[in-house]
Design an enzyme around this catalytic site. Structure first.
Site, PDB file in Angstrom:
ATOM      1  N   LYS A 195       0.847  -1.196   0.000  1.00 42.09           N
ATOM      2  CA  LYS A 195       0.000   0.000   0.000  1.00 42.09           C
ATOM      3  C   LYS A 195       0.879   1.242   0.000  1.00 42.09           C
ATOM      4  O   LYS A 195       1.478   1.597   1.009  1.00 42.09           O
ATOM      5  CB  LYS A 195      -0.926   0.067   1.214  1.00 42.09           C
ATOM      6  N   GLU A 271       9.600   0.970  10.960  1.00 41.81           N
ATOM      7  CA  GLU A 271      10.646   1.981  10.782  1.00 41.81           C
ATOM      8  C   GLU A 271       9.948   3.319  10.912  1.00 41.81           C
ATOM      9  O   GLU A 271       9.180   3.704  10.041  1.00 41.81           O
ATOM     10  CB  GLU A 271      11.325   1.809   9.417  1.00 41.81           C
ATOM     11  N   CYS A 305      13.320  10.521   7.283  1.00 43.57           N
ATOM     12  CA  CYS A 305      13.291   9.953   8.639  1.00 43.57           C
ATOM     13  C   CYS A 305      14.610  10.189   9.372  1.00 43.57           C
ATOM     14  O   CYS A 305      14.616  10.347  10.581  1.00 43.57           O
ATOM     15  CB  CYS A 305      12.934   8.477   8.599  1.00 43.57           C
ATOM     16  N   GLU A 404       9.214  15.247  15.825  1.00 46.27           N
ATOM     17  CA  GLU A 404       9.634  15.200  14.425  1.00 46.27           C
ATOM     18  C   GLU A 404       8.778  16.196  13.628  1.00 46.27           C
ATOM     19  O   GLU A 404       7.557  16.053  13.558  1.00 46.27           O
ATOM     20  CB  GLU A 404       9.436  13.780  13.884  1.00 46.27           C
TER      21      GLU A 404
END
Ligand code: NAI
Ligand code: MG
Length: 508
Positions: A195, A271, A305, A404
């Site tokens: 996906k 992750e 990331c 983040e």
């Protein structure tokens, strides 16, 4: 290869793909309409305009894809395709991706916004490098023989595939993330439901036809498009998916674990995000360190990331380093991805722009000082552009230091001593990556050992390689992609006991 072009100069194949009507779901090597009849638009973040209509997969479509993947796993994929055959198909797919690299890179830049040079010279070559590396593992997945304490027992292990794997991936490296999951999943003999992110489905959909052309049997790779709800959630909760591989936010990673626990205890690998510290010691090669720190956070507009979004500078060189960083950053060109001069492309969505602006406004209110940037850019049309922004701060508890942001925002601070540095560098919930710049070898290694991060770069930043394990500490997730660890992530161990007792006594 021209890197400055207008959208009018797109390759015919790219144009034909965009103009070929609504994009359907890829199940059993064929295109099927979504059972809901619903479609959504994928936008170009450089213009805010729709690129294509994309099928929205619901629970029924997920059931159909799982059935296809299960049948393929039980059928010829696991039984008729031996390790070398699987590798050959993956090598063939890599060759096809290389042959279509211009089109795939154009789709990546249109859908995600990143500079075309980056898509074409960074993402695409890395995609095939990764796929070939993984394919090379197919015939090297070995078990072992085990010296047990029982007599007359021969014990060996086999590494077997898990079965049906679902992969849910983000929008920042659309094709690369797809291949990071597809490569090891198929190498190890699993079948896959992928996906892509709802913001960037195009390159994965283009890949689908290459999968069929390469000769993978129907059902081995299925691609379902749609948002987290309902599509992603239906995958996470499905009773007949054996593993869910996820890259994305920590919040969604937690939801996926919960859904796995409530359904069939499917294996999960995560992750997740990061807030990675990048440290410059006074004894570093300062110009190289400052350049490194600049690219560590501002390439990909901070939408990465491993972005080195917290920069720690030893106090003796703090002003010098901050001035140099500001000088470089103010020369960075923000522009659309096909422009002649572009270092930083657009932000992925309007919502993400607003989120970034929120961190900047709140950070200022809370007393952090803006050294550079800080505002949305309005004169580049209707796209979502934001200035590369540098904050100077002291208070580690600020949200802009802890959370983040996933945007072009660097938080810079001075440190005085070792213990303070280690404590502060490790003071967020994340632990994905870290950088350190020093000419002192011992100091570099000691920092690398004390920082809580899955990857540490000494005198460099951002390299990721198919052979080097990659993944998070703490709330940056678990499981290691790349390297031989990636095979462990997509296999399970079976232990086989064989009774070797033989009666050698002479009959009476
Ligand atoms: P997200 O985590 O919501 O989306 C990632 C993927 O998860 C997408 O495919 C999405 O459709 C899917 N998803 C969303 N909700 C789901 C659910 N309930 N169940 C199953 N799948 C679901 O990330 P998003 O919204 O794109 O970005 C938000 C923040 O996440 C970013 O600002 C950044 O901090 C972080 N992020 C981190 C990434 C990384 O590389 N580690 C990549 C993308 C985002
Ligand atoms: Mg898009």
């Amino acid at each position: 290869m021209a890197f400055n072009m207008s959208e009018a100069e797109l390759k015919d194949s790219t144009r034909a793909f965009l103009d070929s009507g609504p994009k359907q779901l890829f199940i059993n090597n064929g295109w099927v309409a979504p059972q809901s009849g619903e479609y959504f638009a994928s936008l170009n973040p450089a213009s805010g305009k729709p690129l294509a209509e994309i099928a929205l997969a619901n629970e029924a479509d997920v059931d159909a894809a799982v059935a296809a993947a299960r049948a393929a796993f039980k059928g010829h994929w696991s039984q008729k395709f031996l390790a070398g055959d699987r590798a050959a198909l993956l090598f063939k797919l890599a060759d096809l991706i290389d042959a279509h690299a211009d089109t795939l890179a154009e789709l990546e830049t249109l859908d995600n916004g990143k500079p075309y040079r980056v898509s074409r010279k960074g993402d695409l070559p890395y995609v095939t490098k990764h796929l070939r590396y993984q394919a090379g593992w197919a015939d090297k997945i070995e078990g072992s023989t085990v010296p047990v304490t029982f007599p007359n027992q021969f014990v060996y292990t086999r590494r077997e595939p898990l079965g049906v794997v679902a992969a849910i991936i983000p929008w920042n490296f659309p094709l690369l993330m797809a291949i990071w999951k597809l490569g090891p999943a198929l190498t190890a003999g699993n079948t896959l439901i992928l996906k892509p992110a709802e913001q960037t489905p195009l390159s994965a959909l283009y890949l689908a036809d290459l999968v069929a052309e390469a000769g993978f049997p129907p059902g081995v790779v299925n691609i379902l498009t749609g948002p987290g709800l309902p599509t992603g959630a239906a995958l996470a909760a499905h009773m007949d998916i054996d593993k869910l591989a996820f890259t994305g936010s920590t919040a969604v990673g937690a939801k996926i674990m919960e859904a796995a626990a409530r359904s069939n205890l499917k294996r999960v690998s995560l992750e997740l995000g990061g807030k990675s510290p990048n440290v410059i010691f006074a004894d570093a090669d300062i110009p190289a360190a400052v350049r490194g720190a600049q690219w560590a956070v501002f390439s990909t507009a901070g939408q990465e990331c491993v972005a080195g979004s917290r920069i720690f500078v030893e106090r003796a060189i703090y002003n010098e380093a901050l001035d140099a960083l500001k000088g470089h950053v103010e020369k960075m060109q923000v522009n659309h991805g096909f422009a002649e001069k572009v270092h930083v492309g657009p932000i992925i969505t309007e919502a993400q722009m607003k989120r970034i602006q929120g961190y900047v406004t709140d950070g200022q209110k809370a007393g952090a000082e803006i050294i550079s940037g800080g505002a949305a850019i309005k004169d580049l049309g209707d796209g979502y552009f934001f200035e590369p922004t540098i904050f100077a701060y002291q208070d580690d508890s600020l949200p802009l230091v802890q959370e983040e942001i996933f945007g072009p925002v660097a938080a810079v601070t001075a440190f005085d001593d070792w213990d303070e540095l280690i404590q502060r560098a490790n003071s967020t919930m994340y632990g994905l990556a870290a950088g350190v710049w020093t000419r002192d070898i011992a100091k570099g290694h000691n920092y690398a050992h004390q920082v809580q991060a899955g990857t540490v770069w000494i005198n460099g930043y951002g390299m990721i390689d198919p052979a080097a394990p990659f993944g998070g500490y703490k709330m940056s997730g678990f499981g290691r992609e790349m390297g031989k660890e990636s095979i462990e992530l997509y296999t399970q161990v079976k232990t086989v006991w064989v009774n070797t007792y033989q009666d050698t006594s002479k009959p009476e």
